[in-house]
Design an enzyme around this catalytic site. Structure first.
Site, PDB file in Angstrom:
ATOM      1  CD1 TRP A 298     -11.082   7.260   4.783  1.00 22.74           C
ATOM      2  CD2 TRP A 298     -11.474   6.006   6.585  1.00 22.74           C
ATOM      3  NE1 TRP A 298      -9.883   6.975   5.385  1.00 22.74           N
ATOM      4  CE2 TRP A 298     -10.086   6.206   6.491  1.00 22.74           C
ATOM      5  CE3 TRP A 298     -11.967   5.226   7.641  1.00 22.74           C
ATOM      6  CZ2 TRP A 298      -9.170   5.677   7.416  1.00 22.74           C
ATOM      7  CZ3 TRP A 298     -11.060   4.691   8.559  1.00 22.74           C
ATOM      8  CH2 TRP A 298      -9.674   4.919   8.434  1.00 22.74           C
TER       9      TRP A 298
ATOM     10  NE  ARG B  67      -8.214  -0.810  -2.980  1.00 23.71           N
ATOM     11  CZ  ARG B  67      -8.380  -1.900  -2.236  1.00 23.71           C
ATOM     12  NH1 ARG B  67      -8.676  -1.786  -0.960  1.00 23.71           N
ATOM     13  NH2 ARG B  67      -8.238  -3.094  -2.769  1.00 23.71           N
TER      14      ARG B  67
ATOM     15  CD  GLU C 256      -3.642   7.476   5.407  1.00 23.96           C
ATOM     16  OE1 GLU C 256      -4.497   6.619   5.654  1.00 23.96           O
ATOM     17  OE2 GLU C 256      -2.570   7.578   6.046  1.00 23.96           O
TER      18      GLU C 256
ATOM     19  CD  GLU D 274      -2.727   0.997   2.656  1.00 25.23           C
ATOM     20  OE1 GLU D 274      -3.083  -0.138   3.028  1.00 25.23           O
ATOM     21  OE2 GLU D 274      -3.094   2.039   3.221  1.00 25.23           O
TER      22      GLU D 274
END
Ligand SMILES: *[C@@H]1O[C@H](CO)[C@@H](O)[C@H](O)[C@H]1NC(C)=O
Ligand SMILES: *[C@@H]1O[C@H](CO)[C@@H](O)[C@H](O)[C@H]1NC(C)=O
Length: 260
Positions: free
Chosen positions: A209, A205, A123, A119
């Site tokens: 969230w 992606r 963020e 990954e």
């Protein structure tokens, strides 16, 4: 500006924020379906022109599309609008023009992830008005150690910036508005001499969230700046994405042919 120096002491909280999930991890299960590679060397999608007709799917919830691009809206606990690329790249460059969602508990992300949980992340914690975070994980190893770092960025939740990742077999470099801000080499300590270095094909992606949700690990809630506030029924937290650009790393043999 020397980001590396400024970043010292701003390491992301010692908590895992990996957004790891995989429908079929080929290192754990036999017979996982083969996945399509990006069919072209370069790819760009302009969300201001509307929803992509191919190349992506809605994974949990969906963005809406308009003149500002794709809008990923959160109105309540449990919302997490996400789109995921159908295609995979095995090393390459990914650039996104994004305005993060504001407020505590809300996290805007661009995550590159492989089916066996390598990954690479960008963020943005909604309540952190001065930073964005970079992170990477190898094979789902979510002990953070020194992998997650925060970098000074001007109000990412009110200004669009371009964020990019250049990922090769040798190194990962993160960029803000075209300027490199962090490089991790295959053999670096944080990459555990290569063991924690992402090195399997990844999809992309894009997700907004609610990390600050009751029931999440306290470390995740703290990392997200606290519980998200839904006390006002009209609240909505929007992440906006104008475009995504992708370049596949050219296979070495192709570069050699071109040099001749
Ligand atoms: C995802 O959902 C949005 C909103 O309903 C829609 O406009 C878009 O076409 C969907 N995308 C895909 C790939 O199905
Ligand atoms: C996971 O990574 C940490 C460093 O971040 C390392 O100490 C640990 O040994 C790794 N675990 C595995 C199973 O590789």
């Amino acid at each position: 500006m020397h980001f590396q120096t400024l970043a010292l002491g701003l390491a992301a909280a010692a908590v895992s924020s990996a957004q790891t999930w995989s429908a079929c991890d080929p290192t754990k299960k036999a017979g996982c379906p083969t996945k399509p590679a990006l069919p072209t060397e370069e790819y760009a999608i302009d969300f201001k022109k509307g929803a992509p007709s191919q190349g992506w799917f809605n994974s949990t919830g969906a963005p809406t599309y308009g003149p500002n691009g794709a809008t990923f809206t959160i109105k309540k606990v449990g919302d997490g609008p996400t789109i995921q690329s159908n295609f995979y790249i095995f090393f390459g460059y990914v650039e996104i023009k994004l305005r993060a969602a504001p407020s505590k508990g809300i996290v805007s992300t661009m995550v590159m992830q492989s089916d066996n949980l390598d990954e690479i992340d960008w963020e943005f914690i909604g309540s952190d008005t001065g930073h964005g975070q970079t992170n990477f994980f190898g094979k789902g190893n979510t002990t953070t150690y020194d992998r997650g770092w925060a970098y000074p960025i001007t109000t990412p939740a009110s200004v669009y910036h371009t964020y990019a990742v250049d990922w090769t077999a040798e190194k990962i470099t993160w960029f803000v508005n075209g300027a490199p801000i962090r490089t991790v080499k295959y053999g670096d300590a944080s990459a555990l001499g290569g063991k924690n270095f992402p090195q399997t094909p990844m999809n992309i992606r894009i997700r907004n969230w609610v990390a600050g949700t009751p029931g999440n690990a306290q470390g995740v809630i703290n990392w997200a700046g606290g519980l998200a506030d839904f006390s006002n029924a009209n609240t909505k937290y929007e992440m906006m994405v104008e475009y995504v650009k992708v370049k596949k790393l050219q296979p070495l043999w192709l570069l050699q042919v071109r040099r001749q």
